[in-house]
Design a protein around this motif. Structure first.
Motif, PDB file in Angstrom:
ATOM      1  N   SER A 441       1.267   7.869  -0.285  1.00 49.50           N
ATOM      2  CA  SER A 441       2.161   7.195  -1.226  1.00 49.50           C
ATOM      3  C   SER A 441       2.032   5.686  -1.128  1.00 49.50           C
ATOM      4  CB  SER A 441       3.606   7.588  -0.943  1.00 49.50           C
ATOM      5  OG  SER A 441       3.833   8.942  -1.235  1.00 49.50           O
ATOM      6  N   HIS A 442       2.086   5.013  -2.300  1.00 54.15           N
ATOM      7  CA  HIS A 442       2.318   3.572  -2.312  1.00 54.15           C
ATOM      8  C   HIS A 442       3.802   3.382  -2.016  1.00 54.15           C
ATOM      9  CE1 HIS A 442      -1.271   2.530  -5.172  1.00 54.15           C
ATOM     10  NE2 HIS A 442      -1.606   3.401  -4.231  1.00 54.15           N
ATOM     11  N   VAL A 443       4.125   2.449  -1.170  1.00 52.02           N
ATOM     12  CA  VAL A 443       5.522   2.181  -0.807  1.00 52.02           C
ATOM     13  C   VAL A 443       5.778   0.696  -0.985  1.00 52.02           C
ATOM     14  CG1 VAL A 443       7.274   2.336   0.997  1.00 52.02           C
ATOM     15  CG2 VAL A 443       5.498   4.093   0.854  1.00 52.02           C
ATOM     16  N   ILE A 444       6.904   0.376  -1.606  1.00 53.87           N
ATOM     17  CA  ILE A 444       7.238  -1.047  -1.745  1.00 53.87           C
ATOM     18  C   ILE A 444       8.634  -1.314  -1.195  1.00 53.87           C
ATOM     19  CG2 ILE A 444       5.774  -1.329  -3.782  1.00 53.87           C
ATOM     20  CD1 ILE A 444       8.477  -1.599  -5.365  1.00 53.87           C
ATOM     21  N   ILE A 445       8.809  -2.516  -0.689  1.00 60.10           N
ATOM     22  CA  ILE A 445      10.129  -3.010  -0.270  1.00 60.10           C
ATOM     23  C   ILE A 445      10.533  -4.073  -1.274  1.00 60.10           C
ATOM     24  CG2 ILE A 445      11.485  -4.086   1.559  1.00 60.10           C
ATOM     25  CD1 ILE A 445       9.329  -3.201   3.555  1.00 60.10           C
ATOM     26  N   ARG A 446      11.627  -3.834  -1.973  1.00 64.02           N
ATOM     27  CA  ARG A 446      12.106  -4.811  -2.950  1.00 64.02           C
ATOM     28  C   ARG A 446      12.481  -6.114  -2.249  1.00 64.02           C
ATOM     29  NH1 ARG A 446      10.942  -4.707  -8.222  1.00 64.02           N
ATOM     30  NH2 ARG A 446      12.064  -3.147  -9.439  1.00 64.02           N
ATOM     31  N   ASN A 447      12.065  -7.252  -2.844  1.00 69.97           N
ATOM     32  CA  ASN A 447      12.361  -8.552  -2.254  1.00 69.97           C
ATOM     33  C   ASN A 447      12.690  -9.546  -3.362  1.00 69.97           C
ATOM     34  OD1 ASN A 447      12.674 -10.611  -0.424  1.00 69.97           O
ATOM     35  ND2 ASN A 447      10.479 -10.905  -0.073  1.00 69.97           N
ATOM     36  N   PRO A 448      13.811  -9.324  -4.090  1.00 66.48           N
ATOM     37  CA  PRO A 448      14.120 -10.166  -5.251  1.00 66.48           C
ATOM     38  C   PRO A 448      14.391 -11.622  -4.894  1.00 66.48           C
ATOM     39  CG  PRO A 448      15.987  -8.758  -4.704  1.00 66.48           C
ATOM     40  CD  PRO A 448      14.837  -8.292  -3.865  1.00 66.48           C
ATOM     41  N   ASN A 449      14.814 -11.876  -3.654  1.00 65.31           N
ATOM     42  CA  ASN A 449      15.135 -13.247  -3.257  1.00 65.31           C
ATOM     43  C   ASN A 449      13.953 -13.966  -2.620  1.00 65.31           C
ATOM     44  OD1 ASN A 449      17.892 -13.007  -4.066  1.00 65.31           O
ATOM     45  ND2 ASN A 449      18.289 -11.825  -2.209  1.00 65.31           N
ATOM     46  N   GLY A 450      12.826 -13.263  -2.470  1.00 70.30           N
ATOM     47  CA  GLY A 450      11.630 -13.882  -1.913  1.00 70.30           C
ATOM     48  C   GLY A 450      11.769 -14.325  -0.470  1.00 70.30           C
ATOM     49  N   ILE A 451      12.578 -13.600   0.312  1.00 73.27           N
ATOM     50  CA  ILE A 451      12.781 -13.977   1.709  1.00 73.27           C
ATOM     51  C   ILE A 451      11.703 -13.347   2.586  1.00 73.27           C
ATOM     52  CG2 ILE A 451      15.265 -14.124   1.355  1.00 73.27           C
ATOM     53  CD1 ILE A 451      15.557 -11.506   2.927  1.00 73.27           C
ATOM     54  N   LYS A 452      11.633 -13.787   3.822  1.00 70.64           N
ATOM     55  CA  LYS A 452      10.721 -13.169   4.783  1.00 70.64           C
ATOM     56  C   LYS A 452      11.387 -11.892   5.287  1.00 70.64           C
ATOM     57  CE  LYS A 452       8.143 -14.067   9.056  1.00 70.64           C
ATOM     58  NZ  LYS A 452       6.849 -13.606   8.513  1.00 70.64           N
ATOM     59  N   ILE A 453      10.784 -10.750   5.019  1.00 71.45           N
ATOM     60  CA  ILE A 453      11.384  -9.460   5.398  1.00 71.45           C
ATOM     61  C   ILE A 453      11.241  -9.277   6.902  1.00 71.45           C
ATOM     62  CG2 ILE A 453      11.229  -6.952   5.101  1.00 71.45           C
ATOM     63  CD1 ILE A 453      10.172  -7.502   2.273  1.00 71.45           C
ATOM     64  N   PRO A 454      12.339  -8.956   7.603  1.00 74.59           N
ATOM     65  CA  PRO A 454      12.282  -8.796   9.066  1.00 74.59           C
ATOM     66  C   PRO A 454      11.250  -7.755   9.478  1.00 74.59           C
ATOM     67  CG  PRO A 454      14.561  -8.823   8.297  1.00 74.59           C
ATOM     68  CD  PRO A 454      13.701  -8.757   7.080  1.00 74.59           C
ATOM     69  N   ILE A 455      10.563  -8.024  10.577  1.00 71.48           N
ATOM     70  CA  ILE A 455       9.517  -7.116  11.051  1.00 71.48           C
ATOM     71  C   ILE A 455      10.085  -5.737  11.385  1.00 71.48           C
ATOM     72  CG2 ILE A 455       9.724  -7.853  13.449  1.00 71.48           C
ATOM     73  CD1 ILE A 455       6.475  -6.833  11.558  1.00 71.48           C
ATOM     74  N   GLY A 456      11.348  -5.705  11.808  1.00 72.08           N
ATOM     75  CA  GLY A 456      11.983  -4.416  12.111  1.00 72.08           C
ATOM     76  C   GLY A 456      12.081  -3.529  10.872  1.00 72.08           C
ATOM     77  N   VAL A 457      12.378  -4.157   9.729  1.00 71.40           N
ATOM     78  CA  VAL A 457      12.446  -3.411   8.467  1.00 71.40           C
ATOM     79  C   VAL A 457      11.050  -2.934   8.080  1.00 71.40           C
ATOM     80  CG1 VAL A 457      12.954  -3.580   5.999  1.00 71.40           C
ATOM     81  CG2 VAL A 457      14.495  -4.644   7.672  1.00 71.40           C
TER      82      VAL A 457
END
Length: 516
Positions: A441-457
């Motif tokens: 599967s392709h998987v995406i994490i939504r990031n509407p605010n353009g922040i740096k997504i935590p490595i834990g996530v």
């Protein structure tokens, strides 16, 4: 109390008026614990429906019955075409039988949850409706009659223990005798006998009392609201209607409450987990403070290979050890901490908004639970259920959805779905993940605010991406991740195929549920 001896005695007498001379045309079952018997004559049909599931063992009667076209099986085929000769009530026993030609006899043994229907011929057992009651295999038809000496002398000899003389008395009759004063000390013998005769007279008269609040049949007039009948077949039918209507209401109410309680538990769990996460973040040392400490010491000469530095913490008035990124100056490390502080602030904001949103949903669910609990009308409950069904039958979502620490996560369901997710749905700043070198599967994490997504996530979502791939049974799986803007689909490529211009790799254990 429908299977009380005194009621069955009246019922079997009434049934003989409807059955004797009729021919049986069918005996069939279309539910595990339900047996239907059809009797016919030149003018009409007569049906007996026996429900023997233990909790709702009931007999009901009608002149018509719609047999199901499927899942229906014929039983007791030996009786087909046989005429009814008699309806036999066994003495002091909660059983009656229908006697047919050729010495066939169909026994209705009505012992509560052990009720059964058995076919005999010449007093020999041929077959049973329910085969799981072992004692019924040894049952002798002629042993069912129980002649008992119920004289005044016999009652005195057992010390007025009526249950030895009248095993047909149940708890309702016993309680009525108590209310009438039968068990009061010092009561004269004649008074006791008069009480007993009065109770027996009530049990043998033609009045039957159907409770209104909770489905139930009484032979002695109760103190609660009731309807009075004088025909055992009519009251049996009304009892069955009341019971199954009440049972259906209770089952539907329990179903709706179970559903809403499940949603409430999910909401409460989500709120609790995210409040704990929020508390952890808010109690953590602020990255902006570390950045300010570094900025106050820019004059210091830094070893380029240093991974830590110890400086005076003017917030806590003590020394503090700060982790550094090697090969970066103090100023660049401070800038790194300022970015982390900004991302942390946005993460806190997302968590707070998600918690507030869930609390609003939780409030609505609790109000819904209170509404269901207060309902006493099955029509309103069914209307509520239909509303739920309509809302649940909306167009299915095109992707598998998750929510991890406030971030929305979507996974494609197949190759075509992957293209839709990546090419049409995902935005340029969303993070894209996929198990390396295998289909998945392709998987995406939504990031509407353009922040740096935590490595834990990222790690948790990577575990999901690994599970939704050909590597899901591996101990560890490499998962690539990058921003969606670095993912492109070459012209003419197969569904799901993409090329990356930039990527990072993380090694994770495949997990379908990140909480396992």
């Amino acid at each position: 109390m429908q299977f009380n001896y005194y009621f069955l005695k009246a019922l079997s007498n009434e049934l003989s008026k409807h059955l004797v001379g009729n021919k049986i045309s069918a005996i069939f079952s279309q539910n595990k614990n339900e047996l239907v018997l059809c009797f016919i004559n030149d003018r009409s049909n007569f049906f007996i429906k026996a429900n023997l599931d233990g909790q709702s063992s009931l007999l009901s009667f009608s002149t018509s019955f719609a047999r199901a076209k499927k899942n229906s099986v014929d039983l007791f085929s030996e009786l087909s075409g046989q005429h009814v000769l008699n309806v036999r009530q066994f003495e002091n026993e909660r059983s009656f039988s229908i006697q047919f030609e050729k010495n066939f006899e169909l026994l209705f043994k009505l012992h509560g949850r052990h009720s059964n229907i058995l076919l005999f011929q010449k007093n020999e057992l041929l077959s049973l409706f329910k085969n799981n009651i072992e004692k019924d295999q040894q049952l002798k038809l002629n042993d069912l009659d129980r002649p008992i000496n119920q004289s005044k002398e016999a009652i005195i000899n057992v010390g007025f223990d009526l249950f030895k003389i009248y095993p047909t008395f149940d708890k309702h009759i016993k309680n009525h005798l108590k209310v009438k004063g039968f068990y009061e000390e010092g009561q004269p013998l004649e008074t006791k006998m008069n009480v007993l005769e009065s109770v027996l007279s009530e049990l043998n008269d033609s009045n039957f009392y159907l409770l209104k609040e909770v489905p139930g049949l009484r032979l002695i007039k109760p103190d609660t609201a009731c309807e009075v009948y004088n025909n055992p077949i009519e009251v049996s039918n009304q009892l069955a209607r009341s019971f199954f209507s009440n049972q259906g209401f209770a089952q539907l109410k329990n179903k709706l409450l179970t559903q809403v309680n499940k949603e409430i538990n999910k909401c409460e769990s989500y709120i609790s987990q995210n409040e704990n996460k929020l508390t952890e973040i808010e109690n953590r040392r602020g990255y902006d403070e570390l950045a300010n400490i570094l900025m106050a010491n820019l004059h210091l000469k830094l070893d380029p290979s240093a991974s830590h530095i110890e400086l005076f913490d003017f917030y806590a008035n003590e020394q503090v050890k700060i982790k550094l990124k090697p090969k970066l100056s103090l100023q660049h490390n401070a800038e790194h901490f300022y970015r982390k502080a900004k991302n942390q602030s946005k993460e806190v904001e997302i968590l707070k908004n998600n918690i507030l949103s869930k609390k609003k949903i939780l409030k609505e669910l609790i109000e819904r639970k209170d509404l269901i609990s207060s309902m006493d009308d099955i029509k309103k409950l069914k209307t509520l259920e239909k509303t739920d069904t309509k809302s649940n039958n909306k167009e299915p979502k095109p992707f598998i959805e998750f929510e991890i620490e406030g971030f929305q996560v979507f996974a494609g369901k197949n190759a075509k779905n992957n293209d839709l997710l990546t090419q049409k749905f995902a935005k340029k700043d969303d993070l894209w993940l996929h198990a390396r070198d295998v289909s998945g599967s392709h998987v995406i994490i939504r990031n509407p605010n353009g922040i740096k997504i935590p490595i834990g996530v990222i790690e948790q979502v990577a575990q999901i991406a690994a599970w939704h791939s050909k590597r899901k049974s591996d101990t560890l799986c490499p998962v690539i991740y990058t921003q969606k803007k670095y993912v492109r689909k070459p012209k003419g490529s197969l569904p799901g195929q993409v090329l990356l211009s930039k990527e990072e790799v993380i090694l994770v254990e495949p997990k379908r549920d990140i909480h396992q």
